[in-house]
Design a protein around this motif. Structure first.
Motif, PDB file in Angstrom:
ATOM      1  N   LYS A  12      -4.117   9.566   3.516  1.00  0.00           N
ATOM      2  CA  LYS A  12      -5.121   9.068   2.570  1.00  0.00           C
ATOM      3  C   LYS A  12      -5.111   7.558   2.406  1.00  0.00           C
ATOM      4  O   LYS A  12      -6.080   6.993   1.911  1.00  0.00           O
ATOM      5  CB  LYS A  12      -4.915   9.736   1.215  1.00  0.00           C
ATOM      6  CG  LYS A  12      -5.077  11.223   1.352  1.00  0.00           C
ATOM      7  CD  LYS A  12      -5.174  11.901   0.031  1.00  0.00           C
ATOM      8  CE  LYS A  12      -5.597  13.340   0.233  1.00  0.00           C
ATOM      9  NZ  LYS A  12      -5.401  14.141  -0.946  1.00  0.00           N
ATOM     10  N   VAL A  13      -4.005   6.918   2.748  1.00  0.00           N
ATOM     11  CA  VAL A  13      -3.956   5.460   2.550  1.00  0.00           C
ATOM     12  C   VAL A  13      -3.828   4.714   3.875  1.00  0.00           C
ATOM     13  O   VAL A  13      -4.610   3.819   4.181  1.00  0.00           O
ATOM     14  CB  VAL A  13      -2.797   5.082   1.605  1.00  0.00           C
ATOM     15  CG1 VAL A  13      -2.698   3.578   1.478  1.00  0.00           C
ATOM     16  CG2 VAL A  13      -3.005   5.708   0.247  1.00  0.00           C
ATOM     17  N   ALA A  72       3.122  10.358  -4.232  1.00  0.00           N
ATOM     18  CA  ALA A  72       2.547  10.896  -3.000  1.00  0.00           C
ATOM     19  C   ALA A  72       3.654  11.130  -1.979  1.00  0.00           C
ATOM     20  O   ALA A  72       4.627  10.386  -1.944  1.00  0.00           O
ATOM     21  CB  ALA A  72       1.514   9.937  -2.441  1.00  0.00           C
ATOM     22  N   THR A  73       3.489  12.169  -1.164  1.00  0.00           N
ATOM     23  CA  THR A  73       4.460  12.388  -0.100  1.00  0.00           C
ATOM     24  C   THR A  73       4.115  11.484   1.068  1.00  0.00           C
ATOM     25  O   THR A  73       3.085  10.816   1.080  1.00  0.00           O
ATOM     26  CB  THR A  73       4.405  13.844   0.392  1.00  0.00           C
ATOM     27  OG1 THR A  73       3.105  14.057   0.935  1.00  0.00           O
ATOM     28  CG2 THR A  73       4.646  14.813  -0.732  1.00  0.00           C
ATOM     29  N   GLY A 128       2.666   1.591  -3.360  1.00  0.00           N
ATOM     30  CA  GLY A 128       1.736   2.010  -4.401  1.00  0.00           C
ATOM     31  C   GLY A 128       1.521   3.508  -4.346  1.00  0.00           C
ATOM     32  O   GLY A 128       1.497   4.192  -5.374  1.00  0.00           O
ATOM     33  N   SER A 129       1.396   4.034  -3.130  1.00  0.00           N
ATOM     34  CA  SER A 129       1.162   5.459  -2.977  1.00  0.00           C
ATOM     35  C   SER A 129       2.412   6.274  -3.322  1.00  0.00           C
ATOM     36  O   SER A 129       2.341   7.254  -4.054  1.00  0.00           O
ATOM     37  CB  SER A 129       0.711   5.739  -1.548  1.00  0.00           C
ATOM     38  OG  SER A 129       0.518   7.109  -1.374  1.00  0.00           O
ATOM     39  N   TYR A 130       3.567   5.814  -2.834  1.00  0.00           N
ATOM     40  CA  TYR A 130       4.806   6.543  -3.140  1.00  0.00           C
ATOM     41  C   TYR A 130       5.062   6.557  -4.647  1.00  0.00           C
ATOM     42  O   TYR A 130       5.522   7.540  -5.209  1.00  0.00           O
ATOM     43  CB  TYR A 130       6.001   5.893  -2.443  1.00  0.00           C
ATOM     44  CG  TYR A 130       5.984   6.034  -0.945  1.00  0.00           C
ATOM     45  CD1 TYR A 130       5.508   7.191  -0.344  1.00  0.00           C
ATOM     46  CD2 TYR A 130       6.462   5.021  -0.126  1.00  0.00           C
ATOM     47  CE1 TYR A 130       5.485   7.324   1.024  1.00  0.00           C
ATOM     48  CE2 TYR A 130       6.442   5.141   1.247  1.00  0.00           C
ATOM     49  CZ  TYR A 130       5.958   6.293   1.819  1.00  0.00           C
ATOM     50  OH  TYR A 130       5.937   6.415   3.178  1.00  0.00           O
ATOM     51  N   GLU A 190     -11.793   0.342   5.366  1.00  0.00           N
ATOM     52  CA  GLU A 190     -11.302   0.086   4.030  1.00  0.00           C
ATOM     53  C   GLU A 190     -10.482  -1.179   4.097  1.00  0.00           C
ATOM     54  O   GLU A 190      -9.419  -1.225   4.683  1.00  0.00           O
ATOM     55  CB  GLU A 190     -10.463   1.267   3.554  1.00  0.00           C
ATOM     56  CG  GLU A 190     -11.303   2.516   3.382  1.00  0.00           C
ATOM     57  CD  GLU A 190     -10.573   3.620   2.667  1.00  0.00           C
ATOM     58  OE1 GLU A 190      -9.338   3.579   2.652  1.00  0.00           O
ATOM     59  OE2 GLU A 190     -11.240   4.502   2.126  1.00  0.00           O
ATOM     60  N   LEU A 214       3.092   6.753  -6.960  1.00  0.00           N
ATOM     61  CA  LEU A 214       2.280   7.736  -7.669  1.00  0.00           C
ATOM     62  C   LEU A 214       2.751   9.145  -7.361  1.00  0.00           C
ATOM     63  O   LEU A 214       2.132  10.114  -7.780  1.00  0.00           O
ATOM     64  CB  LEU A 214       0.809   7.593  -7.265  1.00  0.00           C
ATOM     65  CG  LEU A 214       0.129   6.339  -7.790  1.00  0.00           C
ATOM     66  CD1 LEU A 214      -1.219   6.164  -7.136  1.00  0.00           C
ATOM     67  CD2 LEU A 214      -0.028   6.419  -9.296  1.00  0.00           C
ATOM     68  N   GLU A 234       0.827  12.587   2.670  1.00  0.00           N
ATOM     69  CA  GLU A 234      -0.356  12.217   1.900  1.00  0.00           C
ATOM     70  C   GLU A 234      -0.618  10.722   2.018  1.00  0.00           C
ATOM     71  O   GLU A 234      -1.762  10.286   2.150  1.00  0.00           O
ATOM     72  CB  GLU A 234      -0.152  12.605   0.429  1.00  0.00           C
ATOM     73  CG  GLU A 234      -0.253  14.102   0.196  1.00  0.00           C
ATOM     74  CD  GLU A 234       0.388  14.534  -1.113  1.00  0.00           C
ATOM     75  OE1 GLU A 234       0.128  15.664  -1.538  1.00  0.00           O
ATOM     76  OE2 GLU A 234       1.170  13.762  -1.703  1.00  0.00           O
ATOM     77  N   THR A 235       0.452   9.956   1.968  1.00  0.00           N
ATOM     78  CA  THR A 235       0.298   8.503   2.088  1.00  0.00           C
ATOM     79  C   THR A 235      -0.319   8.151   3.425  1.00  0.00           C
ATOM     80  O   THR A 235      -1.222   7.309   3.519  1.00  0.00           O
ATOM     81  CB  THR A 235       1.673   7.831   1.942  1.00  0.00           C
ATOM     82  OG1 THR A 235       2.242   8.236   0.719  1.00  0.00           O
ATOM     83  CG2 THR A 235       1.530   6.324   1.977  1.00  0.00           C
ATOM     84  N   PRO A 294      -6.887   5.437   6.707  1.00  0.00           N
ATOM     85  CA  PRO A 294      -8.145   4.739   6.387  1.00  0.00           C
ATOM     86  C   PRO A 294      -8.010   3.223   6.488  1.00  0.00           C
ATOM     87  O   PRO A 294      -8.922   2.552   6.969  1.00  0.00           O
ATOM     88  CB  PRO A 294      -8.425   5.159   4.942  1.00  0.00           C
ATOM     89  CG  PRO A 294      -7.712   6.440   4.763  1.00  0.00           C
ATOM     90  CD  PRO A 294      -6.495   6.347   5.620  1.00  0.00           C
ATOM     91  N   ALA A 295      -6.872   2.691   6.041  1.00  0.00           N
ATOM     92  CA  ALA A 295      -6.715   1.237   6.080  1.00  0.00           C
ATOM     93  C   ALA A 295      -6.572   0.740   7.512  1.00  0.00           C
ATOM     94  O   ALA A 295      -6.983  -0.369   7.839  1.00  0.00           O
ATOM     95  CB  ALA A 295      -5.510   0.825   5.254  1.00  0.00           C
ATOM     96  N   ASN A 310      -1.890  -3.880  -6.237  1.00  0.00           N
ATOM     97  CA  ASN A 310      -2.076  -3.286  -4.906  1.00  0.00           C
ATOM     98  C   ASN A 310      -3.008  -2.093  -4.943  1.00  0.00           C
ATOM     99  O   ASN A 310      -2.622  -0.992  -4.592  1.00  0.00           O
ATOM    100  CB  ASN A 310      -0.717  -2.889  -4.299  1.00  0.00           C
ATOM    101  CG  ASN A 310       0.038  -1.902  -5.161  1.00  0.00           C
ATOM    102  OD1 ASN A 310      -0.319  -1.691  -6.314  1.00  0.00           O
ATOM    103  ND2 ASN A 310       1.055  -1.284  -4.622  1.00  0.00           N
ATOM    104  N   ILE A 358      -3.665  14.362  -5.417  1.00  0.00           N
ATOM    105  CA  ILE A 358      -2.505  14.811  -4.635  1.00  0.00           C
ATOM    106  C   ILE A 358      -1.612  15.733  -5.449  1.00  0.00           C
ATOM    107  O   ILE A 358      -0.885  16.532  -4.890  1.00  0.00           O
ATOM    108  CB  ILE A 358      -1.679  13.621  -4.077  1.00  0.00           C
ATOM    109  CG1 ILE A 358      -1.196  12.710  -5.190  1.00  0.00           C
ATOM    110  CG2 ILE A 358      -2.465  12.846  -3.049  1.00  0.00           C
ATOM    111  CD1 ILE A 358      -0.350  11.565  -4.691  1.00  0.00           C
ATOM    112  N   PHE A 380      -5.623   0.565  -3.706  1.00  0.00           N
ATOM    113  CA  PHE A 380      -5.905   1.051  -2.354  1.00  0.00           C
ATOM    114  C   PHE A 380      -7.269   0.546  -1.919  1.00  0.00           C
ATOM    115  O   PHE A 380      -8.133   0.295  -2.755  1.00  0.00           O
ATOM    116  CB  PHE A 380      -5.906   2.582  -2.327  1.00  0.00           C
ATOM    117  CG  PHE A 380      -4.609   3.183  -2.747  1.00  0.00           C
ATOM    118  CD1 PHE A 380      -3.419   2.742  -2.181  1.00  0.00           C
ATOM    119  CD2 PHE A 380      -4.559   4.174  -3.705  1.00  0.00           C
ATOM    120  CE1 PHE A 380      -2.213   3.293  -2.563  1.00  0.00           C
ATOM    121  CE2 PHE A 380      -3.346   4.719  -4.091  1.00  0.00           C
ATOM    122  CZ  PHE A 380      -2.175   4.277  -3.521  1.00  0.00           C
ATOM    123  N   MET A 387       0.844  -1.203   0.000  1.00  0.00           N
ATOM    124  CA  MET A 387       0.000   0.000   0.000  1.00  0.00           C
ATOM    125  C   MET A 387       0.877   1.249   0.000  1.00  0.00           C
ATOM    126  O   MET A 387       0.651   2.186  -0.758  1.00  0.00           O
ATOM    127  CB  MET A 387      -0.871   0.032   1.263  1.00  0.00           C
ATOM    128  CG  MET A 387      -1.974  -0.977   1.313  1.00  0.00           C
ATOM    129  SD  MET A 387      -3.145  -0.701   0.018  1.00  0.00           S
ATOM    130  CE  MET A 387      -3.231  -2.316  -0.643  1.00  0.00           C
TER     131      MET A 387
END
Lengths: 456, 271
Positions: free
Chosen positions: A356-357, A348-349, A342-344, A454, A346, A352-353, A360-361, B114, B130, B116, A339
């Protein structure tokens, strides 16, 4: 006496383990066909058959014997048919006192006869249980020994017994809870027969200082639970305001930002906080925090009382930080690495990770921690007894003294009290309310979590 | 003397080539995990609008190289990269480079899908949100639809955009992850064994997608499947024990490789 019986039982089971497996080994050695279970299972099976039924008889005897004996004693007591329940229990306790040798006055001949009857019954009962247990043991051992053979499925039998044992263990907690609830409900019903339910639930005044003897001078008494509940919520609210942000932020820092050495030092220290006895927190609240809060209030021009909701709530908040931070920490750490990546990936800082990720998880775990903390706050007693105050006042001014449900339960039950007095019984009704409130909080939180979680 | 000048000419030529065709250039790239060295002076160029496949036996460093391209190795503790990697002639390991910006330009798709734990819509909208690429609801709707269209997933999910992305099948999840990467508008997409967790039919779909994406993006794909490398890529690079063995046109690589080790690996003699 029962102790010896139990030791004998355990020894017999142990012996049967060895005897059984030895016999199984002997049978298997000469066998031409393949054997089903390994010898140790035959031994264990023999031990279970020897020990468990006898133990069950023993338990039944422990539970049932005294009430059966009581029934018999009272039945043979002259004129018992015309006595009511209270008188019967008075006679019984006198008989038992005399039998135990605690004689305060010369017992009447009827009592003496009853004592003799009681003693003979007790003796009979102990002989009977020895006989029953010995018989169960012997029959079990005999059957368990005889059944050993190549085709006997001892492993299945043992595994089934273990399953039943596990089922029994899981029931213990449930049954205990049911017992606690029923005892609360039973006493609370007595209270509600003296004070109407509606007055208790919706009353806005809590003044339980009523006369317990006719010649005492005291107030009329009012049992409205609202101000007490209100105080509980104010203090718990303050505690949560302190603990939730602190706990979650510290968990985020520890899992995502801190380096390993810092984490290795801080995490155990945080968990030590959970091990500090609450009475120590109470000292801290009443000796250090409360005066500081008071002078703060006075300097702000607010009339602050020496005991304040703020002092108790803030210290309670510190107490529950470890629950929130520790459980949130676990929840965040168990979010899969995929997770984060995946965020990094994209762009994401870290922030933010996390927002937003990860949060919630990890929500179910975090809410679980917050809930546990909230139940602790609502049920916490010692800190509020020492630092919050006793007067049930409906106020949201955090510098004012308030009282909580737990404080009132303690004060109602301390000192001389009779159990047919509304003042004493009110404690049980309060306990029931506290129980229901925490139950509802839990249900709400469970539903919330299920709705917003989530799932990864 | 003569040889030197020839080398110099070749170097100049190569420089020119990199300006013209090379999207990313790796020079003497070495990677260390703590004390352990995982890559040894790899020189590998990635051509624009081309699918470059990285092949080689497990643990040969192909994924490690892939992850140096968008600095995903930064998230691994104790990982150190030396040498230089450029994206359009700018060093991606330069102090002035913001890794967040870099990853917006060099997207990545992972081995295991993966998504989210959010809705399909929110999975795609995450990147644009973002990076502030869309403002209004209409903008977002458009980005989401476009990305899903490009990933060939739109028709399958258009009726359930607000259901969780985790409820899709494995192949759909992987295409969702590709759509998610596309939504940010990257120039390069890195794929780390994107089909290894998928069944043959889902694999075929993803491969077809990679083929189409080539017109708009530069793609680097790590794969264990030789057939996949042959099917989807134009250039293939073979890694072995942390070294780059050979880099060539895919056709040449699979018919007449220069290096014996490549030949052996492709023939299935080791790996």
């Amino acid at each position: 006496m029962s102790g010896y019986l139990l030791i004998t039982l355990a020894l017999a089971a142990l012996v049967m383990t060895f005897v059984g497996s030895a016999r199984a080994r002997a049978t298997q050695n000469g066998a031409s066909e393949k054997t089903h279970s390994r010898p140790i299972y035959h031994g264990l099976n023999a031990a279970i058959w020897t020990g468990v039924p006898a133990f069950i008889f023993f338990l039944l005897w422990l539970v049932g014997q005294s009430s059966v004996i009581n029934q018999l004693v009272i039945a043979s007591f002259p004129g018992s048919e015309s006595l009511d329940a209270t008188a019967k229990s008075l006679i019984l306790s006198e008989v038992r006192q005399v039998a135990a040798g605690n004689i305060f006055k010369e017992p009447t001949p009827e009592i003496q006869a009853a004592v003799a009857h009681l003693k003979s019954l007790q003796q009979l009962s102990s002989v009977a249980i020895i006989a029953v247990v010995a018989a169960a043991m012997a029959i079990g051992a005999f059957l368990g020994y005889r059944v050993i053979g190549n085709r006997f499925r001892a492993r299945h039998s043992v595994e089934r017994s273990v399953t039943y044992f596990m089922m029994f263990s899981s029931l213990v907690a449930i049954v205990t809870t049911l017992g606690i609830i029923s005892s609360l409900v039973f006493e609370a019903i007595q209270f509600f027969s003296k004070v109407p339910v509606t007055e208790f639930l919706f009353g806005l005044r809590w003044e339980p200082q009523i006369a317990i003897r006719a010649d005492q001078v005291a107030g009329q008494g009012a049992f409205g639970v609202i101000p007490v509940l209100f105080g509980t919520f104010v203090i718990s609210g303050i505690a949560m305001i302190v603990a939730v942000p602190t706990g979650i932020l510290s968990a985020i820092y520890l899992t995502e930002y801190s380096d390993k050495r810092f984490r290795a030092v801080v995490k155990p220290l945080l968990e030590i906080l959970a091990g500090v006895p609450t009475v120590v927190y109470g000292f801290f609240a009443v000796l250090t925090v409360a005066p500081a809060v008071r002078s703060l209030g006075l300097s702000l021009g607010i009339d602050a009382s020496p005991n304040s909701a703020l002092a108790a709530g803030a210290v309670m908040g510190v107490m529950i930080i470890p629950f929130i931070s520790s459980l949130s920490d676990d929840a965040l750490a168990s979010v899969p690495r995929a997770m984060r990546e995946g965020s990094y990936a994209l762009g994401a800082t870290k922030g933010e990770t996390i927002r937003k990720v990860l949060l919630p998880a990890a929500l179910p775990g975090i809410v679980g921690g917050v809930l546990l903390a909230l139940s602790r706050a609502v049920g916490e007693t010692m800190i509020v007894v020492m630092a919050a105050g006793l007067i049930a006042k409906m106020t949201v001014n955090p510098f004012d003294a308030v009282t909580t449900v737990t404080v009132q339960i303690v004060t109602l039950l301390i000192g001389d009290s009779e159990f047919d007095n509304p003042k004493t019984l009110a404690a049980f009704a309060l306990g029931l309310i506290l129980f229901i409130v925490t139950l509802i909080l839990n249900l709400i939180a469970l539903r919330t979590v299920r709705k917003y979680r989530e799932k990864y | 003397m003569n040889i030197m000048s020839e080398a110099a000419v070749e170097k100049a030529l190569e420089q020119k080539m990199s300006d013209a065709h090379f999207k990313m250039v790796g020079k003497d790239v070495s990677v260390y995990y703590g004390e352990k060295r995982a890559l040894f002076d790899v020189n590998l160029n990635v051509r624009k609008n081309t699918v470059t496949a990285l092949i080689g036996p497990s643990g040969c460093g192909k994924s490690t190289f892939l992850r140096t391209l968008n600095r995903m190795n930064d998230t691994i503790e104790g990982c150190r990269v030396t040498g230089s990697i450029t994206l359009d002639n700018a060093d991606v390991y330069d102090q002035s480079v913001d890794v967040v910006e870099l990853r917006a330009r060099v997207g990545m798709v992972f081995q295991k899908p993966n998504p989210f734990p959010k809705s399909i819509y929110e999975n795609i909208a995450y990147g644009p949100r973002i990076h502030g690429l869309a403002r209004s609801k209409a903008d977002f709707d458009e980005v989401v639809e476009n990305s899903l269209q490009k990933a060939g997933l739109f028709n399958e999910v258009k009726d359930r955009l607000h259901e969780p992305g985790t409820g899709l099948s494995g192949g759909q999840q992987q295409r969702l992850c590709i759509a998610r990467a596309i939504a940010v508008g990257p120039e390069v997409i890195l794929m780390d064994e994107p089909c290894s967790a998928l069944d043959p039919i889902a694999t075929a779909k993803v491969e077809e997608l990679i083929h189409e994406l080539r017109t708009n993006f530069t793609i680097v794909i790590v794969t264990h499947s030789m057939q996949q490398a042959a099917r989807v890529s134009q250039r293939t690079a073979m890694f072995h024990l942390g070294n780059l063995v050979e880099e060539n046109d895919t056709d040449k690589m699979f018919t007449n490789p220069d290096d014996q080790r490549t030949q052996d690996y492709i023939m299935g003699r080791f790996g």
